[in-house]
Scaffold this motif. Structure first.
Motif, PDB file in Angstrom:
ATOM      1  N   LEU A  91       0.722  -1.127   0.051  1.00  0.00           N
ATOM      2  CA  LEU A  91       0.155   0.028  -0.098  1.00  0.00           C
ATOM      3  C   LEU A  91       0.819   1.293   0.010  1.00  0.00           C
ATOM      4  O   LEU A  91       0.214   2.606   0.231  1.00  0.00           O
ATOM      5  CB  LEU A  91      -1.015   0.167   1.281  1.00  0.00           C
ATOM      6  CG  LEU A  91      -2.060  -0.908   1.023  1.00  0.00           C
ATOM      7  CD1 LEU A  91      -2.955  -1.180   2.491  1.00  0.00           C
ATOM      8  CD2 LEU A  91      -3.090  -0.686   0.006  1.00  0.00           C
ATOM      9  N   GLY A  92       2.146   1.127  -0.111  1.00  0.00           N
ATOM     10  CA  GLY A  92       2.894   2.514  -0.269  1.00  0.00           C
ATOM     11  C   GLY A  92       3.632   2.872   0.922  1.00  0.00           C
ATOM     12  O   GLY A  92       3.709   1.981   1.928  1.00  0.00           O
ATOM     13  N   LEU A  93       4.204   3.940   0.833  1.00  0.00           N
ATOM     14  CA  LEU A  93       5.062   4.597   1.964  1.00  0.00           C
ATOM     15  C   LEU A  93       4.258   5.644   2.692  1.00  0.00           C
ATOM     16  O   LEU A  93       3.370   6.308   1.999  1.00  0.00           O
ATOM     17  CB  LEU A  93       6.422   5.099   1.730  1.00  0.00           C
ATOM     18  CG  LEU A  93       7.386   3.965   0.950  1.00  0.00           C
ATOM     19  CD1 LEU A  93       8.420   4.862   0.053  1.00  0.00           C
ATOM     20  CD2 LEU A  93       8.106   3.389   2.175  1.00  0.00           C
ATOM     21  N   SER A  94       4.563   5.820   4.050  1.00  0.00           N
ATOM     22  CA  SER A  94       3.826   7.052   4.825  1.00  0.00           C
ATOM     23  C   SER A  94       4.798   8.206   4.102  1.00  0.00           C
ATOM     24  O   SER A  94       5.989   8.233   3.872  1.00  0.00           O
ATOM     25  CB  SER A  94       4.277   6.960   6.066  1.00  0.00           C
ATOM     26  OG  SER A  94       4.186   8.067   6.804  1.00  0.00           O
ATOM     27  N   LEU A  95       3.870   9.189   3.978  1.00  0.00           N
ATOM     28  CA  LEU A  95       4.467  10.821   3.559  1.00  0.00           C
ATOM     29  C   LEU A  95       5.039  11.439   4.918  1.00  0.00           C
ATOM     30  O   LEU A  95       6.112  12.096   4.648  1.00  0.00           O
ATOM     31  CB  LEU A  95       3.490  11.484   3.073  1.00  0.00           C
ATOM     32  CG  LEU A  95       2.857  11.108   1.766  1.00  0.00           C
ATOM     33  CD1 LEU A  95       1.985  12.212   1.223  1.00  0.00           C
ATOM     34  CD2 LEU A  95       3.781  10.715   0.727  1.00  0.00           C
ATOM     35  N   ARG A  96       4.742  11.374   5.801  1.00  0.00           N
ATOM     36  CA  ARG A  96       5.150  12.056   7.193  1.00  0.00           C
ATOM     37  C   ARG A  96       6.259  11.001   8.012  1.00  0.00           C
ATOM     38  O   ARG A  96       7.247  11.726   8.472  1.00  0.00           O
ATOM     39  CB  ARG A  96       3.928  12.441   7.954  1.00  0.00           C
ATOM     40  CG  ARG A  96       3.031  13.158   7.468  1.00  0.00           C
ATOM     41  CD  ARG A  96       3.591  14.696   7.279  1.00  0.00           C
ATOM     42  NE  ARG A  96       2.555  15.504   6.643  1.00  0.00           N
ATOM     43  CZ  ARG A  96       2.751  15.924   5.324  1.00  0.00           C
ATOM     44  NH1 ARG A  96       3.503  15.394   4.615  1.00  0.00           N
ATOM     45  NH2 ARG A  96       1.844  16.909   4.966  1.00  0.00           N
ATOM     46  N   TYR A  97       6.250   9.892   7.965  1.00  0.00           N
ATOM     47  CA  TYR A  97       7.218   9.029   8.608  1.00  0.00           C
ATOM     48  C   TYR A  97       8.036   8.552   7.560  1.00  0.00           C
ATOM     49  O   TYR A  97       7.818   7.730   7.041  1.00  0.00           O
ATOM     50  CB  TYR A  97       6.678   8.285   9.787  1.00  0.00           C
ATOM     51  CG  TYR A  97       5.934   8.709  10.721  1.00  0.00           C
ATOM     52  CD1 TYR A  97       6.286   9.467  11.993  1.00  0.00           C
ATOM     53  CD2 TYR A  97       4.246   8.975  10.594  1.00  0.00           C
ATOM     54  CE1 TYR A  97       5.546  10.130  12.856  1.00  0.00           C
ATOM     55  CE2 TYR A  97       3.665   9.518  11.440  1.00  0.00           C
ATOM     56  CZ  TYR A  97       4.125  10.311  12.388  1.00  0.00           C
ATOM     57  OH  TYR A  97       3.351  10.783  13.448  1.00  0.00           O
ATOM     58  N   GLU A  98       9.510   8.778   7.683  1.00  0.00           N
ATOM     59  CA  GLU A  98      10.483   8.635   6.872  1.00  0.00           C
ATOM     60  C   GLU A  98      10.714   6.898   6.942  1.00  0.00           C
ATOM     61  O   GLU A  98      10.905   6.622   7.963  1.00  0.00           O
ATOM     62  CB  GLU A  98      11.692   9.188   7.181  1.00  0.00           C
ATOM     63  CG  GLU A  98      12.869   8.754   6.286  1.00  0.00           C
ATOM     64  CD  GLU A  98      12.521   9.356   4.608  1.00  0.00           C
ATOM     65  OE1 GLU A  98      11.911  10.567   4.616  1.00  0.00           O
ATOM     66  OE2 GLU A  98      12.928   8.413   3.704  1.00  0.00           O
ATOM     67  N   GLY A  99      10.458   6.251   5.675  1.00  0.00           N
ATOM     68  CA  GLY A  99      10.731   4.913   5.728  1.00  0.00           C
ATOM     69  C   GLY A  99       9.984   3.869   6.452  1.00  0.00           C
ATOM     70  O   GLY A  99       9.758   2.802   6.468  1.00  0.00           O
ATOM     71  N   ARG A 100       8.428   4.695   6.779  1.00  0.00           N
ATOM     72  CA  ARG A 100       7.620   3.542   7.333  1.00  0.00           C
ATOM     73  C   ARG A 100       6.326   3.170   6.126  1.00  0.00           C
ATOM     74  O   ARG A 100       6.036   4.142   5.733  1.00  0.00           O
ATOM     75  CB  ARG A 100       6.905   4.076   8.536  1.00  0.00           C
ATOM     76  CG  ARG A 100       6.106   3.054   9.334  1.00  0.00           C
ATOM     77  CD  ARG A 100       5.202   4.009  10.486  1.00  0.00           C
ATOM     78  NE  ARG A 100       5.734   4.489  11.570  1.00  0.00           N
ATOM     79  CZ  ARG A 100       5.204   4.957  12.432  1.00  0.00           C
ATOM     80  NH1 ARG A 100       3.854   5.010  12.428  1.00  0.00           N
ATOM     81  NH2 ARG A 100       5.909   5.608  13.484  1.00  0.00           N
ATOM     82  N   ARG A 101       6.247   2.072   6.019  1.00  0.00           N
ATOM     83  CA  ARG A 101       5.225   1.485   5.104  1.00  0.00           C
ATOM     84  C   ARG A 101       3.720   1.500   5.674  1.00  0.00           C
ATOM     85  O   ARG A 101       3.616   1.031   6.747  1.00  0.00           O
ATOM     86  CB  ARG A 101       5.910   0.184   4.682  1.00  0.00           C
ATOM     87  CG  ARG A 101       6.991   0.304   3.866  1.00  0.00           C
ATOM     88  CD  ARG A 101       7.676  -1.157   3.524  1.00  0.00           C
ATOM     89  NE  ARG A 101       6.608  -2.132   2.729  1.00  0.00           N
ATOM     90  CZ  ARG A 101       6.433  -3.199   3.151  1.00  0.00           C
ATOM     91  NH1 ARG A 101       7.003  -3.515   4.313  1.00  0.00           N
ATOM     92  NH2 ARG A 101       5.577  -4.077   2.732  1.00  0.00           N
ATOM     93  N   VAL A 102       2.864   1.661   4.866  1.00  0.00           N
ATOM     94  CA  VAL A 102       1.522   1.743   5.354  1.00  0.00           C
ATOM     95  C   VAL A 102       1.150   0.122   5.727  1.00  0.00           C
ATOM     96  O   VAL A 102       0.641  -0.124   6.671  1.00  0.00           O
ATOM     97  CB  VAL A 102       0.249   2.087   4.226  1.00  0.00           C
ATOM     98  CG1 VAL A 102      -0.765   2.021   4.741  1.00  0.00           C
ATOM     99  CG2 VAL A 102       0.883   3.260   3.688  1.00  0.00           C
ATOM    100  N   ASN A 103       1.893  -0.860   5.057  1.00  0.00           N
ATOM    101  CA  ASN A 103       1.474  -2.297   5.526  1.00  0.00           C
ATOM    102  C   ASN A 103       1.974  -2.399   6.765  1.00  0.00           C
ATOM    103  O   ASN A 103       1.319  -3.121   7.666  1.00  0.00           O
ATOM    104  CB  ASN A 103       2.515  -3.303   4.741  1.00  0.00           C
ATOM    105  CG  ASN A 103       1.702  -3.311   3.430  1.00  0.00           C
ATOM    106  OD1 ASN A 103       1.192  -2.339   2.819  1.00  0.00           O
ATOM    107  ND2 ASN A 103       2.028  -4.416   2.603  1.00  0.00           N
ATOM    108  N   ASP A 104       3.212  -1.701   7.292  1.00  0.00           N
ATOM    109  CA  ASP A 104       3.724  -2.022   8.605  1.00  0.00           C
ATOM    110  C   ASP A 104       2.613  -1.450   9.631  1.00  0.00           C
ATOM    111  O   ASP A 104       2.536  -2.060  10.845  1.00  0.00           O
ATOM    112  CB  ASP A 104       4.903  -1.538   8.680  1.00  0.00           C
ATOM    113  CG  ASP A 104       6.086  -2.010   8.041  1.00  0.00           C
ATOM    114  OD1 ASP A 104       5.901  -3.274   7.605  1.00  0.00           O
ATOM    115  OD2 ASP A 104       7.018  -1.281   7.497  1.00  0.00           O
ATOM    116  N   ILE A 105       2.067  -0.243   9.310  1.00  0.00           N
ATOM    117  CA  ILE A 105       1.204   0.424  10.256  1.00  0.00           C
ATOM    118  C   ILE A 105      -0.295  -0.435  10.507  1.00  0.00           C
ATOM    119  O   ILE A 105      -0.215  -0.557  11.452  1.00  0.00           O
ATOM    120  CB  ILE A 105       0.673   1.741   9.539  1.00  0.00           C
ATOM    121  CG1 ILE A 105       2.189   2.593   9.879  1.00  0.00           C
ATOM    122  CG2 ILE A 105      -0.236   2.448  10.534  1.00  0.00           C
ATOM    123  CD1 ILE A 105       1.694   3.864   9.001  1.00  0.00           C
TER     124      ILE A 105
END
Lengths: 304, 306
Positions: free
Chosen positions: A75-89
């Motif tokens: 699902l892509g990368l977070s725009l605000r938290y560097e290097g965090r992926r939406v999947n991880d969230i």
């Protein structure tokens, strides 16, 4: 049966594509790039960032990539938290939210169904009136109100349960209670109405005339038919529980997905908003699909 | 054989048909019957009185009070309820009573305007779909079914992210999302009404399709539409409170009831009344509308007398 399943599956896929498209278009309809308002970045740096998130590519290409990646489960990368992926969230937050949601569904079924049956058996007597008043009231209390009231009485005044965080069973009591108040009340009312309808049917009069005791009439004959509307209601109900969980998780500071979603809204973290919306929508569409299948399986009268 | 004399006869009281009563008994119109049933429903009337009371308070309360919703007075911060400040004050010394009144104003406005928006969309969509019929109807209803599967509150949130905060945007976001139920009901009504004799008569006199729709069909859907609307209003208020609670509603210094609860939540341990009053207000408003909705549903429901 198979025909029905195929038809429903196809329509489900169409709905999911529709959802993804709608979400994508809405998020890209926001004027400006997500980075233009950020403390006057030099032009070249902004360009670089946009390149990293593929925001410089044409709209259609971005859209196709998003769909392709989504079917691959990314699902892509977070725009605000560097290097965090939406999947991880999602991976981190969803188990908490799912536990909370399932417990609430369970609890509201366990309280709503008996209350509704009791109310229907005592139709138009004082206990029915009382349950009706109670459920009307409970269905009018917004989640944040019930949560604050519960916190005020059970944590601030009595100190029985903790007011925040997640983990031990005692920490789950208040959030689950607060979240299941509204659906529980709705289920009780739904169950009452459908049970009253069923109890007025001829076949019930027949088994009553046989001399069957009340509980046997209810459990063996009326319950199966009366509970069907509840099962169909499970789909919309889980949608309600889901949006309710945003508020509850925020109030009780639970580390769930709803909390992350609300934070990402405040941060304008568009990819996270988009990803979580798509995730939740697909989840609910699947849930509706499942409910339809169950209904069609247990009730032969449902048109296939 | 006994002789027949006058003595063996006696007067019997003739059961008189009370023609007077029959003549005076006017046939009540459908609306009169509905209204009468509604008036008999005590909880529903309680709801009506509550809403009237709230409307009066919301309209005249701020005029009569000498506080304003944005007046800050730090020396009077976090006061408990007193004769000067009925609901106490918040952390900036603003009068909670006035802020609750303004919050209720916003709630009522949201309930009213967004249900007008979704009413308009739903009636037109459902009416057109039912009237035209055929594949158009099929397609339009497929679309509705599709939208039904989507968790709508999520899309209200998304729209608010796109539109940015603000009262007008809340109306629109809620209004353009929750019209499905109205559309379905209007379509069903239109389909069942459009073969009636009076519609055929109108058509035979050369009335156009849309004339028939707006002059004959939609006015006859008012009952069921009113019932849906009476449930849409509290739902809209609910959603607005939810939105402002998660920080997407109206912008400061205006505050809706959801914002008030959210702001006061941190201080629940020390100043519980700041949470209590707005919470109670929103609950009473939603409760009153729900009571009215239940009453309307019963009043319009033909099964009521069974």
């Amino acid at each position: 049966m198979l025909n029905f399943v195929i038809k429903r599956t196809v329509s489900m896929i169409v709905v999911i594509l529709f959802i993804v498209t709608l979400t994508f278009v809405l998020m890209h309809a926001i004027p400006g790039s997500p980075f233009t308002d950020k403390k006057k970045l030099p032009e070249s740096i902004r360009k670089n960032i946009e390149k990293r998130y593929h925001l410089d590519e044409p709209f259609l290409k971005q859209y196709c990539d998003y769909i392709l990646n989504m079917f691959k489960g990314d699902l892509g990368l977070s725009l605000r938290y560097e290097g965090r992926r939406v999947n991880d969230i999602i991976k981190k937050g969803f188990p908490v939210s799912a536990t909370l949601g399932l417990l609430s569904i369970f609890f509201s079924l366990m309280t709503g169904i008996p209350l509704g049956i009791l109310s229907a058996i005592k139709h138009r007597m004082w206990i029915d009136r009382f349950i009706l008043v109670l459920t009307t009231f409970a269905a009018s209390v917004p989640g944040f109100v019930s949560a604050t009231v519960l916190i005020y009485f059970f944590s601030v005044k009595l100190g029985w349960f903790p007011a925040a965080l997640w983990g031990s069973p005692s920490q789950m009591v208040l959030p689950v209670l607060a979240l299941s108040l509204y659906p529980g009340a709705l289920i009780a009312r739904l169950m009452r109405n459908s049970m009253v309808d069923v109890l007025s049917q001829d076949y019930i009069s027949v088994v009553r005339a046989w001399g069957l005791p009340c509980y046997a009439v209810i459990w063996k004959h009326a319950f199966k038919n009366a509970v069907l509307p509840i099962i169909t209601h499970l789909g919309p109900m889980s949608a309600g529980i889901l949006t309710g969980s945003f508020v509850i998780e925020k109030i009780f500071a639970l580390p769930g997905l709803g909390q992350h979603f609300v934070t990402s809204i405040i941060n304008r973290d568009y990819t996270v908003i988009m990803g979580v919306t798509v995730f939740y929508s697909v989840l609910l569409v699947l849930m509706n699909f499942l409910v339809d299948m169950v209904c069609c399986f247990i009730d032969p009268r449902v048109k296939m | 054989m006994p002789k027949i004399t006058k003595a063996i006869f006696q007067n019997v009281e003739i059961p008189q048909m009370d023609c007077q009563i029959l003549r005076n008994h006017k046939v009540k119109s459908y609306w009169a019957v509905v209204f009468q049933r509604f008036k008999k429903n005590k909880p529903a009337m309680l709801g009506v009185y509550l809403i009237l009371l709230i409307v009066i308070m919301v309209v005249f309360g701020p005029v009569l009070s000498h506080h304003s919703y944005s007046d800050q007075n730090l020396s009077a911060a976090n006061l408990p309820p007193s004769p000067g400040y009925w609901f106490g004050t918040d952390h900036l010394g603003r009068d909670v009573f006035i802020r609750v009144l303004y919050g209720a104003r916003i709630s009522l406005a949201v309930g009213f305007f967004s249900s007008i928006i979704n009413l308009t969309i739903g009636v037109v969509y459902g009416g057109v779909s039912g009237l035209i019929g055929g594949w158009v109807d099929n397609l339009m209803m497929r679309i509705v079914e599709m939208i039904y599967a989507i968790p709508l509150t999520l899309y209200v949130i998304l729209l608010m992210v796109v539109f940015d905060a603000g009262l007008k945007n809340v109306f629109i976001a809620i209004g353009i999302v929750y019209w499905l139920e109205t559309a379905r009901i209007v379509r069903g009504q239109v389909i069942s009404l459009k073969e009636r004799d009076y519609v055929v008569a109108a058509r035979s006199m050369g009335a156009g399709r849309f004339h028939i729709l707006f002059k004959h069909l939609i006015p006859n859907c008012i009952g069921p539409v009113m019932v849906t609307m009476s449930f849409n209003i509290p739902a809209a208020i609910f959603t607005e409170a939810f939105l402002s609670f998660i920080g997407l509603g109206v912008s400061a210094p205006m505050a809706s009831l959801g914002t008030l609860v959210n702001d006061a939540l941190l201080s629940i341990w020390s100043y519980p009344w700041q949470v209590l009053f707005p919470s109670a207000a929103i609950t009473v408003i939603i409760l009153a509308f729900n009571l009215i909705g239940d009453g309307l549903k019963d009043a319009f429901d033909p099964r009521y007398y069974q």
